[in-house]
Design a protein around this motif. Structure first.
Motif, PDB file in Angstrom:
ATOM      1  N   VAL A  99      -0.204  87.493  -0.286  1.00 53.38           N
ATOM      2  CA  VAL A  99      -1.044  87.546   0.578  1.00 53.38           C
ATOM      3  C   VAL A  99      -0.640  89.190   1.110  1.00 53.38           C
ATOM      4  N   PRO A 100      -2.036  90.475   0.294  1.00 53.07           N
ATOM      5  CA  PRO A 100      -2.084  91.211   0.744  1.00 53.07           C
ATOM      6  C   PRO A 100      -1.669  92.075   2.276  1.00 53.07           C
ATOM      7  N   LEU A 101      -1.309  92.801   2.516  1.00 52.07           N
ATOM      8  CA  LEU A 101      -1.937  93.511   4.433  1.00 52.07           C
ATOM      9  C   LEU A 101      -2.318  94.529   3.943  1.00 52.07           C
ATOM     10  N   VAL A 102      -1.883  95.011   2.968  1.00 49.98           N
ATOM     11  CA  VAL A 102      -2.673  96.655   2.399  1.00 49.98           C
ATOM     12  C   VAL A 102      -2.871  97.013   1.391  1.00 49.98           C
ATOM     13  N   GLY A 103      -3.773  97.969   1.706  1.00 55.19           N
ATOM     14  CA  GLY A 103      -4.813  98.938   0.788  1.00 55.19           C
ATOM     15  C   GLY A 103      -6.312  97.942   0.299  1.00 55.19           C
ATOM     16  N   SER A 104      -6.258  98.645  -0.919  1.00 52.18           N
ATOM     17  CA  SER A 104      -7.637  97.582  -1.158  1.00 52.18           C
ATOM     18  C   SER A 104      -7.414  96.275  -1.687  1.00 52.18           C
ATOM     19  N   LEU A 105      -6.614  96.027  -1.644  1.00 49.40           N
ATOM     20  CA  LEU A 105      -6.323  93.822  -1.883  1.00 49.40           C
ATOM     21  C   LEU A 105      -6.906  93.273  -0.783  1.00 49.40           C
ATOM     22  N   PRO A 106      -8.143  92.279  -0.910  1.00 43.57           N
ATOM     23  CA  PRO A 106      -8.639  91.677  -0.010  1.00 43.57           C
ATOM     24  C   PRO A 106      -7.815  90.667   1.065  1.00 43.57           C
ATOM     25  N   PRO A 107      -7.024  90.149   2.032  1.00 41.69           N
ATOM     26  CA  PRO A 107      -5.985  89.234   1.846  1.00 41.69           C
ATOM     27  C   PRO A 107      -6.530  88.050   1.927  1.00 41.69           C
ATOM     28  N   MET A 108      -6.247  88.109   0.400  1.00 45.41           N
ATOM     29  CA  MET A 108      -6.539  86.308  -0.237  1.00 45.41           C
ATOM     30  C   MET A 108      -5.341  85.655  -0.629  1.00 45.41           C
ATOM     31  N   ARG A 109      -5.052  84.715  -1.481  1.00 45.77           N
ATOM     32  CA  ARG A 109      -3.922  84.105  -1.775  1.00 45.77           C
ATOM     33  C   ARG A 109      -4.514  84.045  -3.058  1.00 45.77           C
ATOM     34  N   ALA A 110      -3.364  85.040  -3.838  1.00 48.43           N
ATOM     35  CA  ALA A 110      -2.974  85.157  -5.187  1.00 48.43           C
ATOM     36  C   ALA A 110      -1.730  85.179  -5.697  1.00 48.43           C
ATOM     37  N   THR A 111      -1.707  84.549  -7.434  1.00 44.73           N
ATOM     38  CA  THR A 111      -0.577  84.005  -7.421  1.00 44.73           C
ATOM     39  C   THR A 111      -0.561  85.052  -9.011  1.00 44.73           C
ATOM     40  N   PRO A 112       0.501  85.511  -9.425  1.00 41.39           N
ATOM     41  CA  PRO A 112       0.493  86.219 -10.774  1.00 41.39           C
ATOM     42  C   PRO A 112       0.955  85.827 -11.488  1.00 41.39           C
ATOM     43  N   GLY A 113       1.705  84.643 -11.095  1.00 35.45           N
ATOM     44  CA  GLY A 113       1.825  83.509 -12.723  1.00 35.45           C
ATOM     45  C   GLY A 113       3.582  82.652 -12.568  1.00 35.45           C
ATOM     46  N   ASP A 114       4.295  83.776 -11.711  1.00 32.73           N
ATOM     47  CA  ASP A 114       5.451  83.746 -12.080  1.00 32.73           C
ATOM     48  C   ASP A 114       6.131  82.045 -11.347  1.00 32.73           C
ATOM     49  N   SER A 115       6.856  81.656 -11.912  1.00 33.16           N
ATOM     50  CA  SER A 115       7.670  80.298 -10.983  1.00 33.16           C
ATOM     51  C   SER A 115       9.096  80.914 -11.497  1.00 33.16           C
ATOM     52  N   VAL A 116       9.263  81.094  -9.679  1.00 29.73           N
ATOM     53  CA  VAL A 116      10.415  82.242  -8.265  1.00 29.73           C
ATOM     54  C   VAL A 116      11.167  81.331  -7.962  1.00 29.73           C
ATOM     55  N   GLN A 117      12.873  81.306  -7.993  1.00 29.31           N
ATOM     56  CA  GLN A 117      13.259  81.238  -6.464  1.00 29.31           C
ATOM     57  C   GLN A 117      14.042  82.452  -5.558  1.00 29.31           C
TER      58      GLN A 117
END
Ligand SMILES: [Zn+2]
Length: 449
Positions: free
Chosen positions: A305-323
């Protein structure tokens, strides 16, 4: 020094604190408010969810806002007026986008992403924090760096934007690019005395394979790897450290201040996230999109959830599975860490057992020099479901005798079964017979297309 203009030392040491959580919620509310006024599209999305920007809680926000792919969050590349649409989404003038970039499209259609001056500034803030960690928190070390930029020198984040950001930080940079190939990278590193290599792990491994003595003699202080998981696989990391004679750093992110970077502690504990004030990071179940509690050891799909710049404050996934790891790191720097398990797109399911190509890479790498480390997973049908056995093509090492191969295949299969609960069928191929990539490794070979 330009570095000090961008480095925010107070934020660096305040990651993953209660104070940071308050700051995140405050910023999220502010940005929802701003975007609801400046972007008709985001306003419509917010209105549909029924949340009130000024008083929304994190729980309400998560329950109301669906997870979208980063591609969709950035605006589709197939529209008629990509720049105009993106400007409308961000609530900015289209001429505010000063750098117009795109993904390479190695995993599908390229997605464009555009950066404003503010986006470039926050990118520099994030990289400054990453460089502080890479330097071992030493200004003297930082001043001694001369970066060799050996990522693809193009429109991808690690290309042009990376060079621009290094210059902003006052870190001298040699922009030779991956396109130059091994010979030119080695030549210019030597001639121009570069001492900090930025590259994909597959390119760094390839260089060490082709010019083993030369790369060791280059005397790099650090190898900073990104754009694919390799350097976070402990066996791959160790092999590269031996090949280059210096520490290997695992990094991810960059644009919009997303700074993930591993520390120098001998026990690899994942990449530190250094930008809680720029992005809220969450984990979700890739199938149900339900939030997974952000606890030590938790595994899930990465959501930002971006809190900066020109990215809207939406929930977006880059598609990585992480731990993620939330217990304090032994290096002493505060904050949580993360390890990339694999791309959700790359996930394979063999008789219901989930396995990622990066994990297979780890097992294969542990058998070097009996194998070269290069391999392919051959699929007869589209993933994720794989009809057992999982088929692998593996290159045997230069000095391995043919009569040893059957036994070696058995040992690798056994190790993979122990560690990943999957027993592969191995087909041997000659050393250097699989194609080498200068940018990103392709582990998968499709027999069904
Ligand atoms: Zn650490």
């Amino acid at each position: 020094m330009a570095f000090r203009d961008y480095f925010q030392e107070d934020m660096y040491y305040r990651q993953n604190s209660a104070e940071m959580k308050d700051l995140q919620l405050r910023k999220l509310r502010e940005r929802l408010k701003i975007y609801s006024e400046s972007s008709p599209l985001v306003n419509m999305l917010i209105e549909n969810t029924g949340i009130k920007p000024e008083e929304v809680t994190m729980e309400q926000y998560n329950a109301a806002v669906p997870v979208i792919t980063q591609r969709d969050a950035g605006g589709s590349s197939s529209g008629s007026d990509i720049v105009g649409n993106r400007a409308a989404l961000s609530g900015v003038d289209e001429q505010d986008f000063v750098l117009l970039c795109s993904t390479s499209g190695t995993t599908g259609e390229p997605s464009p992403y555009f950066l404003t001056e503010e986006d470039l500034q926050v990118t520099a803030h994030g990289l400054a924090r990453a460089m502080w960690m890479i330097s071992g928190e030493s200004e003297e070390e930082l001043r001694s760096f001369r970066a060799v930029q050996a990522f693809a020198l193009s429109m991808v984040g690690a290309g042009m934007p990376m060079v621009e950001t290094l210059i902003r930080l006052g870190i001298p940079v040699i922009p030779v690019g991956a396109e130059g190939g091994t010979e030119r990278i080695v030549y210019f590193t030597q001639k121009l005395r570069g001492n900090l290599l930025f590259s994909t792990p597959s390119l760094a491994e390839h260089m060490a394979e082709v010019e083993p003595q030369k790369v060791k003699d280059l005397g790099f202080k650090r190898i900073v790897c990104g754009a694919e998981p390799g350097a976070g696989v402990i066996e791959v990391k160790k092999k590269m450290e031996a090949d280059y004679g210096c520490p290997v750093v695992d990094a991810m992110g960059l644009l919009w201040g997303m700074a993930w970077v591993s520390c120098d502690h001998p026990e690899y504990g994942g990449m530190h996230f250094l930008a809680d004030d720029f992005h809220i990071i969450q984990l979700v179940d890739p199938e149900t999109q339900e939030n997974i509690p952000f606890e030590d050891g938790a595994v899930g799909q990465l959501v930002l959830v971006p809190l900066v710049g020109s990215l809207p404050p939406m929930r977006a996934t880059p598609g990585d599975s992480v731990q993620v790891f939330t217990q304090p790191c032994k290096c002493g720097v505060p904050g949580w860490r993360m390890k990339v398990v694999g791309r959700t797109d790359d996930m394979l399911k063999v008789k219901g057992v989930v396995v990622f190509p990066a994990a297979i890479d780890g097992v294969i790498a542990a058998f070097v020099p009996q194998v070269t480390g290069e391999f392919r997973i051959t699929l007869d049908a589209p993933p994720p479901k794989v009809e057992p056995p999982l088929k692998l093509k593996v290159e045997y090492g230069e000095n391995v005798k043919e009569e040893r191969l059957q036994e070696l295949a058995g040992e690798i299969a056994e190790e993979m079964h122990n560690r990943l609960k999957v027993r592969p069928q191995i087909t041997w191929v000659k050393p250097m017979s699989l194609e080498r990539s200068t940018y990103k490794t392709r582990f998968i070979e499709k027999n069904y297309e």
